[in-house]
Design a protein around this motif. Structure first.
Motif, short mmCIF file in Angstrom:
data_model
loop_
_atom_site.label_atom_id
_atom_site.label_comp_id
_atom_site.label_asym_id
_atom_site.label_seq_id
_atom_site.Cartn_x
_atom_site.Cartn_y
_atom_site.Cartn_z
N ARG A 183 -0.78 -2.13 -17.75
CA ARG A 183 -0.29 -2.35 -16.39
C ARG A 183 -1.41 -2.40 -15.37
NH1 ARG A 183 3.06 0.26 -20.40
NH2 ARG A 183 4.85 -1.12 -20.47
N LYS A 184 -2.53 -1.70 -15.64
CA LYS A 184 -3.63 -1.72 -14.67
C LYS A 184 -4.17 -3.12 -14.48
CE LYS A 184 -8.17 0.14 -13.53
NZ LYS A 184 -9.21 1.16 -13.81
N LEU A 185 -4.31 -3.88 -15.57
CA LEU A 185 -4.78 -5.25 -15.46
C LEU A 185 -3.84 -6.08 -14.58
CD1 LEU A 185 -6.80 -7.43 -16.34
CD2 LEU A 185 -5.32 -7.88 -18.32
N MET A 186 -2.55 -5.83 -14.67
CA MET A 186 -1.59 -6.55 -13.85
C MET A 186 -1.71 -6.15 -12.38
SD MET A 186 -0.06 -8.61 -15.88
CE MET A 186 -1.70 -8.71 -16.62
N LEU A 187 -2.05 -4.88 -12.12
CA LEU A 187 -2.27 -4.45 -10.75
C LEU A 187 -3.46 -5.19 -10.13
CD1 LEU A 187 -1.83 -0.57 -11.14
CD2 LEU A 187 -0.17 -2.19 -10.21
N LEU A 188 -4.52 -5.35 -10.91
CA LEU A 188 -5.71 -6.05 -10.43
C LEU A 188 -5.41 -7.53 -10.21
CD1 LEU A 188 -8.39 -4.40 -12.76
CD2 LEU A 188 -7.87 -3.83 -10.39
N ARG A 189 -4.71 -8.13 -11.17
CA ARG A 189 -4.34 -9.54 -11.04
C ARG A 189 -3.51 -9.79 -9.79
NH1 ARG A 189 0.78 -10.95 -10.77
NH2 ARG A 189 1.24 -9.56 -12.51
N ALA A 190 -2.52 -8.92 -9.55
CA ALA A 190 -1.61 -9.11 -8.42
C ALA A 190 -2.33 -8.95 -7.10
CB ALA A 190 -0.45 -8.12 -8.52
N SER A 191 -3.09 -7.88 -6.94
CA SER A 191 -3.74 -7.60 -5.66
C SER A 191 -4.79 -8.65 -5.30
CB SER A 191 -4.36 -6.20 -5.66
OG SER A 191 -5.22 -6.03 -6.77
N LEU A 192 -5.57 -9.09 -6.28
CA LEU A 192 -6.60 -10.09 -6.00
C LEU A 192 -5.97 -11.44 -5.68
CD1 LEU A 192 -9.61 -10.73 -5.84
CD2 LEU A 192 -9.56 -11.26 -8.29
N PHE B 236 -9.59 -3.06 -4.92
CA PHE B 236 -10.65 -2.11 -5.24
C PHE B 236 -10.10 -0.70 -5.47
CE2 PHE B 236 -13.24 -5.42 -3.08
CZ PHE B 236 -14.10 -5.67 -4.13
N LEU B 237 -9.04 -0.36 -4.77
CA LEU B 237 -8.39 0.93 -4.97
C LEU B 237 -7.87 1.04 -6.40
CD1 LEU B 237 -7.39 3.52 -3.41
CD2 LEU B 237 -5.23 2.33 -3.11
N ALA B 238 -7.20 -0.01 -6.88
CA ALA B 238 -6.68 -0.02 -8.25
C ALA B 238 -7.82 -0.06 -9.27
CB ALA B 238 -5.75 -1.21 -8.45
N LEU B 239 -8.85 -0.83 -8.97
CA LEU B 239 -9.97 -0.99 -9.91
C LEU B 239 -10.67 0.33 -10.20
CD1 LEU B 239 -11.86 -2.88 -11.54
CD2 LEU B 239 -13.19 -3.19 -9.41
N PHE B 240 -10.94 1.10 -9.17
CA PHE B 240 -11.77 2.30 -9.34
C PHE B 240 -10.99 3.60 -9.55
CE2 PHE B 240 -14.66 -0.53 -6.86
CZ PHE B 240 -15.64 -0.66 -7.82
N PHE B 241 -9.72 3.65 -9.15
CA PHE B 241 -9.05 4.94 -9.15
C PHE B 241 -7.83 5.04 -10.06
CE2 PHE B 241 -11.22 4.73 -5.01
CZ PHE B 241 -12.01 5.87 -5.12
N GLN C 193 0.10 12.37 -12.40
CA GLN C 193 0.17 12.85 -11.01
C GLN C 193 -0.92 12.22 -10.16
OE1 GLN C 193 0.05 17.06 -12.15
NE2 GLN C 193 2.09 17.33 -11.29
N ARG C 194 -2.12 12.09 -10.74
CA ARG C 194 -3.22 11.42 -10.01
C ARG C 194 -2.87 9.95 -9.77
NH1 ARG C 194 -6.49 14.21 -13.78
NH2 ARG C 194 -6.82 12.26 -14.92
N ASN C 195 -2.34 9.30 -10.79
CA ASN C 195 -1.95 7.90 -10.61
C ASN C 195 -0.88 7.74 -9.55
OD1 ASN C 195 -3.71 6.81 -12.47
ND2 ASN C 195 -2.24 6.81 -14.16
N LEU C 196 0.05 8.70 -9.49
CA LEU C 196 1.11 8.62 -8.49
C LEU C 196 0.53 8.63 -7.08
CD1 LEU C 196 4.09 8.62 -7.70
CD2 LEU C 196 4.09 11.13 -7.93
N ILE C 197 -0.46 9.48 -6.86
CA ILE C 197 -1.11 9.55 -5.54
C ILE C 197 -1.81 8.24 -5.21
CG2 ILE C 197 -2.93 10.68 -4.19
CD1 ILE C 197 -2.29 13.25 -5.79
N VAL C 198 -2.59 7.74 -6.18
CA VAL C 198 -3.34 6.50 -5.96
C VAL C 198 -2.39 5.31 -5.76
CG1 VAL C 198 -4.97 4.87 -6.98
CG2 VAL C 198 -5.35 7.31 -7.23
N LEU C 199 -1.37 5.22 -6.60
CA LEU C 199 -0.46 4.09 -6.52
C LEU C 199 0.43 4.17 -5.28
CD1 LEU C 199 0.56 3.66 -10.26
CD2 LEU C 199 -0.95 2.21 -8.90
#
Length: 398
Positions: free
Chosen positions: A76-85, A180-185, A6-12
């Motif tokens: 999947r988090k690593l892929m989020l960081l790769r994509a956004s950067l 940074f949103l994906a990295l920290f949250f 649920q927390r991830n849903l809010i952040v994502l």
């Protein structure tokens, strides 16, 4: 205390929202931007617009399975960081191009690093309860839709105030914020699949219970993206024609581009919850039939206000089709291969987003803008045939 999913849903949701803004700020005005980089005839400008717009997606179609395999190994988090950067860097550089071919290369680079939304979907599909997947993925869809809705309007305003190049700089900053949103949250409890235990492409399909359904959803995604994206590279030129070159063309083009998102934003959560109750197949079928009607009528457009109304109605079909496809894929995919299934769907989406603009720009360049929608209606007919032939087992389940 909220569960981790649920927390991830809010952040994502906020991450996909900002990604939607970042990716759509300049998209409706690419053809106008290209026109400032050289002297082109109408046909040349339409073709260049199609190539530049589509190049991102063909590269994304090629690399998505590679990223999907890596997502199943590394998370999947690593892929989020790769994509956004990667998106932040490539988009920022677009502010400095001096020729169309340079923009083409950077758009291809953008495709190589894209995938934030699809990986957000994969992360939530593998962590949220299966019985809530329709509602969860529909809600997550509204994040990117809301961003895509607001982006063109903001972009239209910024273009008038600062010019095209500053908009790329603003977009780059937004994507750095997403990083940074994906990295920290974003928190992911991930059990990696060791490389030696990774299933081959053939083995992936052996563990899927209903491969026909999965392939059917891939095809539905491909065709839907073709119909949605076909008008985009020449949208501002079409609006310019409908307005006879008078008035605030970039602002109106932004409104037209954003229109489908208005209804999708409202309708997607409702249709997602309804799909969990009555079956996602029924919602998908409704969306396909409705889109056929809408595209057929849109071909008769004579003014920009009628076009806006019809684009609003496209939002209804999108709200039914896209989340339903995601929910069906989530329910039909074993968790160990969720990343790859969603990456394959990303490839199908990208192929559609590549082919659609090329087809649309070719039709617009050699025939007329309104016939782009005729082509879209014909494509929906093929999608309906796919629907009836590849989702029969879903009808039995429901």
């Amino acid at each position: 205390m909220k569960e981790s999913w649920q927390r991830n849903l809010i952040v994502l949701w906020f991450g996909t929202f900002m990604t939607g803004i970042g990716s759509s700020l300049i998209a409706p005005f690419i053809s106008l931007y290209i026109s400032t980089l050289g002297h082109y005839s109408k046909t040349e400008l339409n073709i260049w617009s199609g190539l530049v717009f589509s190049s991102t997606f063909i590269v994304l179609a090629i690399v998505s399975p590679l990223w999907g395999r890596l997502a199943d190994q590394k998370g999947r988090k690593l892929m989020l960081l790769r994509a956004s950067l990667g998106m932040a860097i490539s988009i920022s550089l677009m502010a400095f191009v001096t020729a169309a071919w340079q923009l083409l290369i950077l758009r291809m680079l953008l495709g190589a690093f894209s995938g934030f939304v699809s990986n957000s979907m994969a992360l939530m599909a593998s962590s949220a309860p299966k019985e809530k997947s329709g509602a969860v993925l529909s809600l997550l869809t509204t994040g990117s839709v809301a961003g895509t809705l607001i982006g063109p309007i903001i972009g239209g305003i910024l273009v008038n105030i600062t010019g095209y190049r500053r908009v790329f700089s603003v977009t780059g900053i937004i994507m750095f914020l997403v990083f940074f949103l994906a990295l920290f949250f974003v928190k992911e409890i991930f059990k990696p699949v060791e490389k030696k235990n990774m299933l081959s492409y053939k083995q992936v399909w052996e563990v899927v219970t209903h491969p026909a359904i999965i392939w059917g959803m891939f095809f539905a995604t491909l065709i839907t993206q073709m119909t949605n994206q076909s008008i985009n590279p020449v949208l501002s030129l079409y609006v310019q024609e409908l307005m006879h070159g008078q008035g605030n063309i970039t602002f109106m083009a932004g409104i037209v581009a954003a229109a489908p998102g208005i209804v999708t934003l409202v309708a997607a959560p409702f249709l997602g919850r309804l799909g969990d109750k009555v079956g996602q197949r029924k919602i998908l079928g409704f969306g396909l039939f409705f889109s056929l009607i809408v595209f057929s009528i849109t071909a008769m457009t004579t003014n920009v206000w009628f076009l806006i109304v019809m684009r609003l109605l496209v939002g209804v079909s999108d709200a039914a089709i896209l989340p339903s496809v995601q929910a069906i894929l989530a329910k039909e995919s074993p968790q160990a291969i969720t990343g790859r299934i969603f990456s394959y769907n990303q490839s199908a989406q990208s192929i559609g987003a590549f082919a659609g603009p090329l087809l649309g720009s070719a039709i617009a360049g050699f025939i007329d803008y309104r016939y782009v929608f005729v082509g879209s209606a014909i494509l929906v007919v093929f999608n309906l045939i796919n629907y009836f032939t590849h989702t029969k087992s879903l009808a039995v389940k429901n």
